[in-house]
Each structure stands twice: as C-alpha cells, then as structure tokens.
Design a protein around this motif. Structure first.
Motif, PDB file in Angstrom:
ATOM      1  N   GLY A 274     141.621   2.577  15.367  1.00 47.20           N
ATOM      2  CA  GLY A 274     141.550   1.864  16.624  1.00 47.20           C
ATOM      3  C   GLY A 274     142.207   2.531  17.813  1.00 47.20           C
ATOM      4  N   THR A 275     142.778   3.710  17.614  1.00 47.67           N
ATOM      5  CA  THR A 275     143.436   4.424  18.707  1.00 47.67           C
ATOM      6  C   THR A 275     142.683   5.714  18.996  1.00 47.67           C
ATOM      7  OG1 THR A 275     145.579   3.537  18.036  1.00 47.67           O
ATOM      8  CG2 THR A 275     145.603   5.487  19.449  1.00 47.67           C
ATOM      9  N   ASP A 276     142.281   5.905  20.250  1.00 44.32           N
ATOM     10  CA  ASP A 276     141.619   7.156  20.612  1.00 44.32           C
ATOM     11  C   ASP A 276     142.573   8.325  20.395  1.00 44.32           C
ATOM     12  OD1 ASP A 276     139.331   5.790  21.252  1.00 44.32           O
ATOM     13  OD2 ASP A 276     139.285   6.397  23.347  1.00 44.32           O
ATOM     14  N   ARG A 277     142.034   9.398  19.869  1.00 46.60           N
ATOM     15  CA  ARG A 277     142.809  10.607  19.559  1.00 46.60           C
ATOM     16  C   ARG A 277     142.168  11.814  20.227  1.00 46.60           C
ATOM     17  NH1 ARG A 277     147.316   8.459  17.020  1.00 46.60           N
ATOM     18  NH2 ARG A 277     146.641   7.011  15.428  1.00 46.60           N
ATOM     19  N   ASP A 278     142.950  12.891  20.334  1.00 47.86           N
ATOM     20  CA  ASP A 278     142.410  14.174  20.767  1.00 47.86           C
ATOM     21  C   ASP A 278     141.557  14.706  19.620  1.00 47.86           C
ATOM     22  OD1 ASP A 278     142.674  17.282  20.581  1.00 47.86           O
ATOM     23  OD2 ASP A 278     142.978  16.782  22.691  1.00 47.86           O
ATOM     24  N   LEU A 279     140.263  14.814  19.857  1.00 45.59           N
ATOM     25  CA  LEU A 279     139.325  15.153  18.789  1.00 45.59           C
ATOM     26  C   LEU A 279     139.655  16.487  18.123  1.00 45.59           C
ATOM     27  CD1 LEU A 279     135.580  14.472  18.767  1.00 45.59           C
ATOM     28  CD2 LEU A 279     136.394  16.700  18.100  1.00 45.59           C
ATOM     29  N   ARG A 280     139.897  17.509  18.895  1.00 46.42           N
ATOM     30  CA  ARG A 280     140.157  18.834  18.301  1.00 46.42           C
ATOM     31  C   ARG A 280     141.465  18.853  17.517  1.00 46.42           C
ATOM     32  NH1 ARG A 280     136.659  22.928  19.174  1.00 46.42           N
ATOM     33  NH2 ARG A 280     135.083  22.523  20.738  1.00 46.42           N
ATOM     34  N   ALA A 281     142.509  18.278  18.060  1.00 46.82           N
ATOM     35  CA  ALA A 281     143.799  18.255  17.351  1.00 46.82           C
ATOM     36  C   ALA A 281     143.705  17.412  16.088  1.00 46.82           C
ATOM     37  CB  ALA A 281     144.894  17.727  18.270  1.00 46.82           C
ATOM     38  N   TRP A 282     143.058  16.259  16.176  1.00 49.19           N
ATOM     39  CA  TRP A 282     142.951  15.365  15.022  1.00 49.19           C
ATOM     40  C   TRP A 282     142.137  16.011  13.907  1.00 49.19           C
ATOM     41  CZ3 TRP A 282     139.385  12.927  11.987  1.00 49.19           C
ATOM     42  CH2 TRP A 282     139.843  11.868  11.185  1.00 49.19           C
ATOM     43  N   THR A 283     140.963  16.588  14.261  1.00 49.52           N
ATOM     44  CA  THR A 283     140.132  17.181  13.213  1.00 49.52           C
ATOM     45  C   THR A 283     140.802  18.397  12.595  1.00 49.52           C
ATOM     46  OG1 THR A 283     138.814  18.396  14.853  1.00 49.52           O
ATOM     47  CG2 THR A 283     137.932  16.292  14.073  1.00 49.52           C
ATOM     48  N   ALA A 284     141.544  19.160  13.378  1.00 47.49           N
ATOM     49  CA  ALA A 284     142.271  20.296  12.804  1.00 47.49           C
ATOM     50  C   ALA A 284     143.259  19.790  11.754  1.00 47.49           C
ATOM     51  CB  ALA A 284     142.996  21.086  13.888  1.00 47.49           C
ATOM     52  N   LYS A 285     144.063  18.805  12.130  1.00 49.39           N
ATOM     53  CA  LYS A 285     145.117  18.306  11.243  1.00 49.39           C
ATOM     54  C   LYS A 285     144.569  17.526  10.054  1.00 49.39           C
ATOM     55  CE  LYS A 285     149.376  15.583  11.358  1.00 49.39           C
ATOM     56  NZ  LYS A 285     149.212  14.254  10.797  1.00 49.39           N
ATOM     57  N   GLU A 286     143.637  16.614  10.295  1.00 51.16           N
ATOM     58  CA  GLU A 286     143.186  15.683   9.257  1.00 51.16           C
ATOM     59  C   GLU A 286     142.013  16.198   8.426  1.00 51.16           C
ATOM     60  OE1 GLU A 286     144.781  12.942   8.478  1.00 51.16           O
ATOM     61  OE2 GLU A 286     146.157  12.942  10.174  1.00 51.16           O
ATOM     62  N   ILE A 287     141.256  17.148   8.974  1.00 53.04           N
ATOM     63  CA  ILE A 287     140.078  17.640   8.251  1.00 53.04           C
ATOM     64  C   ILE A 287     140.235  19.105   7.866  1.00 53.04           C
ATOM     65  CG2 ILE A 287     137.597  18.106   8.383  1.00 53.04           C
ATOM     66  CD1 ILE A 287     137.315  15.630  10.162  1.00 53.04           C
ATOM     67  N   PHE A 288     140.220  19.990   8.853  1.00 49.56           N
ATOM     68  CA  PHE A 288     140.045  21.408   8.549  1.00 49.56           C
ATOM     69  C   PHE A 288     141.283  22.106   8.004  1.00 49.56           C
ATOM     70  CE2 PHE A 288     136.648  20.394  11.574  1.00 49.56           C
ATOM     71  CZ  PHE A 288     135.578  20.610  10.702  1.00 49.56           C
ATOM     72  N   ASP A 289     142.460  21.801   8.496  1.00 47.30           N
ATOM     73  CA  ASP A 289     143.671  22.437   7.974  1.00 47.30           C
ATOM     74  C   ASP A 289     144.133  21.797   6.668  1.00 47.30           C
ATOM     75  OD1 ASP A 289     143.574  23.992  10.246  1.00 47.30           O
ATOM     76  OD2 ASP A 289     145.205  22.943  11.273  1.00 47.30           O
ATOM     77  N   ASP A 290     143.523  20.683   6.303  1.00 45.86           N
ATOM     78  CA  ASP A 290     143.981  19.887   5.163  1.00 45.86           C
ATOM     79  C   ASP A 290     142.911  19.667   4.102  1.00 45.86           C
ATOM     80  OD1 ASP A 290     146.521  19.113   4.626  1.00 45.86           O
ATOM     81  OD2 ASP A 290     146.342  17.119   5.493  1.00 45.86           O
ATOM     82  N   ASN A 291     141.831  20.474   4.150  1.00 48.32           N
ATOM     83  CA  ASN A 291     140.773  20.405   3.142  1.00 48.32           C
ATOM     84  C   ASN A 291     140.166  19.018   3.011  1.00 48.32           C
ATOM     85  OD1 ASN A 291     141.051  23.194   2.314  1.00 48.32           O
ATOM     86  ND2 ASN A 291     142.984  22.565   1.406  1.00 48.32           N
ATOM     87  N   GLY A 292     139.791  18.415   4.138  1.00 44.09           N
ATOM     88  CA  GLY A 292     139.177  17.095   4.122  1.00 44.09           C
ATOM     89  C   GLY A 292     137.857  17.085   3.378  1.00 44.09           C
TER      90      GLY A 292
END
Length: 101
Positions: free
Chosen positions: A36-54
């Motif tokens: 429910g909280t807007d996030r910085d798309l690039r920072a969020w996807t780096a941390k939650e997806i790509f740097d963390d093997n999502g």
C-alpha cells in the motif's frame, strides 16, 4: 502461466533475473507499491527482486491474469504468499502493486 502475455513476460523476467527484459516491459513512467505504499521502482526491484534472487510462482489469477496470488520468495524473506496487481497498457506494465496476501 497467466491469461495475460505481458504479465507472463514480467514473471519470466523476474524468474530469470533478467533486469533488461524486466525494464523493457515497463512504461517509462511506471510506478509500483508494496503493502500500500508507493516505492521507488528501481530501488525496490533491485533490493527485493534482482539482488535477492526473487522468484514468482503463480497460485491463482483473476481479472484476466492481471490480479494474481503468488508464492514469492527471495533470499532475504524466504517464501511468502503475496498478491500482485498489474496495469497493462499496449503490452507494457504501467503500474504494479504487491503485498502480503
């Protein structure tokens, strides 16, 4: 697999860890929110997806493949049941929302 080809490509890019394919699927002004909280798309996807093997595994879909329940896992949080909702315009994702289901 879902009923929406753009969402399928989004999931495939996430699961392959393919940042280029992922960002190619987004509109230039794409936005996202987490719990429910807007996030910085690039920072969020780096941390939650790509740097963390999502990894996304579809559990169920509605809204012709644009609203999903996903078993999502990454190296930080492990596996959790999440919802994902997508706005798709002309074959590109303009917004996605995710959070715990």
């Amino acid at each position: 697999m879902t009923s929406d080809p753009t969402v399928n490509a989004f999931i495939a890019a996430v699961n392959a860890g393919d940042r280029k394919a992922f960002f190619d699927l987004l509109t230039p002004d794409a936005t996202m929110s987490d719990d429910g909280t807007d996030r910085d798309l690039r920072a969020w996807t780096a941390k939650e997806i790509f740097d963390d093997n999502g990894h996304m595994e579809v559990e169920s879909e509605s809204d012709v493949g644009k609203s999903l329940i996903i078993r999502y896992r990454n190296d930080t949080w492990g596996e959790m049941r999440t919802y994902w909702r997508f706005d798709v315009e002309s074959g590109k994702v303009s917004r996605f929302e995710t959070g715990q289901a």
